[in-house]
Design a protein around this motif. Structure first.
Motif, PDB file in Angstrom:
ATOM      1  N   SER A 121       0.860  -1.187   0.000  1.00 35.78           N
ATOM      2  CA  SER A 121       0.000   0.000   0.000  1.00 35.78           C
ATOM      3  C   SER A 121       0.891   1.230   0.000  1.00 35.78           C
ATOM      4  CB  SER A 121      -0.933   0.014   1.217  1.00 35.78           C
ATOM      5  OG  SER A 121      -0.175   0.111   2.409  1.00 35.78           O
ATOM      6  N   ASN A 122       0.382   2.308  -0.544  1.00 34.77           N
ATOM      7  CA  ASN A 122       1.140   3.556  -0.584  1.00 34.77           C
ATOM      8  C   ASN A 122       0.886   4.329   0.702  1.00 34.77           C
ATOM      9  OD1 ASN A 122       2.539   3.369  -3.082  1.00 34.77           O
ATOM     10  ND2 ASN A 122       0.564   3.579  -4.116  1.00 34.77           N
ATOM     11  N   SER A 123       1.550   3.852   1.735  1.00 29.00           N
ATOM     12  CA  SER A 123       1.402   4.428   3.071  1.00 29.00           C
ATOM     13  C   SER A 123       2.641   4.074   3.887  1.00 29.00           C
ATOM     14  CB  SER A 123       0.150   3.864   3.756  1.00 29.00           C
ATOM     15  OG  SER A 123       0.254   2.456   3.881  1.00 29.00           O
ATOM     16  N   GLY A 124       2.832   4.781   4.979  1.00 28.87           N
ATOM     17  CA  GLY A 124       3.923   4.448   5.877  1.00 28.87           C
ATOM     18  C   GLY A 124       3.660   3.130   6.584  1.00 28.87           C
ATOM     19  N   GLY A 125       4.700   2.558   7.107  1.00 32.15           N
ATOM     20  CA  GLY A 125       4.550   1.295   7.829  1.00 32.15           C
ATOM     21  C   GLY A 125       5.716   0.388   7.544  1.00 32.15           C
ATOM     22  N   ASN A 126       5.615  -0.837   8.003  1.00 27.22           N
ATOM     23  CA  ASN A 126       6.658  -1.819   7.770  1.00 27.22           C
ATOM     24  C   ASN A 126       6.528  -2.415   6.376  1.00 27.22           C
ATOM     25  OD1 ASN A 126       7.710  -1.554  10.404  1.00 27.22           O
ATOM     26  ND2 ASN A 126       6.157  -2.968  11.185  1.00 27.22           N
ATOM     27  N   ALA A 127       7.610  -2.975   5.878  1.00 27.30           N
ATOM     28  CA  ALA A 127       7.578  -3.656   4.589  1.00 27.30           C
ATOM     29  C   ALA A 127       6.682  -4.889   4.678  1.00 27.30           C
ATOM     30  CB  ALA A 127       8.990  -4.062   4.179  1.00 27.30           C
ATOM     31  N   ASP A 128       5.899  -5.124   3.627  1.00 24.05           N
ATOM     32  CA  ASP A 128       5.118  -6.357   3.538  1.00 24.05           C
ATOM     33  C   ASP A 128       6.002  -7.518   3.097  1.00 24.05           C
ATOM     34  OD1 ASP A 128       2.326  -5.421   4.123  1.00 24.05           O
ATOM     35  OD2 ASP A 128       2.789  -4.099   2.452  1.00 24.05           O
TER      36      ASP A 128
END
Length: 195
Positions: A121-128
């Motif tokens: 997803s185009n959002s901050g966060g951890n790598a999938d």
């Protein structure tokens, strides 16, 4: 049904100006506009961020790890702004449809460790997906190498002019190895014939 065809464009970092062409032929730009801060060292990226069938532009700031993605090929503010990763000189942004859902999303390649960090997803966060692939100093490239609708990872080694393509976003050996071009050239990927 006509297949989508990628075409060419350029980005001038000193003025932060994009020149995009709708055909792979000489001529004036179909789109010419400024986007982002001139001379700031931002890196251009492109992808279909909203799954509407049209690739649009974005910028990546390697000093902060921020992406600035726009859903139209025009000047204006970013439609999506988020931080993914922490940036750094060895980080290279990549884009692709990692899960085959029709939306391109961002990723990073850490050139010092030869590891991909991909986000669905185009959002901050951890790598999938975190994938060790290749070797330090390689150039990251991405594309749909087997035509299954999912973009996957690859590397190009400039010193030997060899492409190493993988057909899944998993660690392992290259599925396809191609020696092409000359030493120390810049690799490119695209659907040049629309097939």
């Amino acid at each position: 049904m006509r297949q989508p065809i990628d075409s060419i464009g350029t980005y001038v970092p000193t003025t932060s100006t994009l020149f995009l062409r709708n055909s792979n032929s000489p001529g004036l730009a179909d789109y010419a506009y400024g986007y982002g801060a001139p001379g700031y060292g931002l890196q251009p990226v492109s992808g279909d961020w909203d799954a509407n069938g049209t690739d649009t532009i974005g910028l990546y700031d390697k000093t902060t790890g921020n992406f600035f993605l726009r859903n139209s090929n025009s000047a204006g503010n970013a439609d999506l702004t988020f931080q993914f990763g922490v940036g750094g000189v060895s980080i290279v942004p990549v884009t692709g449809d990692w899960d085959g859902n029709g939306t391109d999303t961002v990723g990073l390649f850490d050139n010092s460790q030869a590891v991909y960090f991909l986000r669905n997803s185009n959002s901050g966060g951890n790598a999938d997906l975190t994938i060790f692939f290749g070797a330090a100093g390689a150039v990251p490239i991405t594309g749909d190498f087997d035509g299954n609708g999912t973009d996957t990872i690859a590397i190009y080694v400039p010193g030997s002019a060899v492409f190493f393509l993988r057909n899944s976003n998993t660690p392992g050996n290259a599925d396809v190895t191609v020696n092409y071009g000359g030493l120390n050239l810049t690799p490119m990927m695209g659907d040049w014939d629309g097939q």
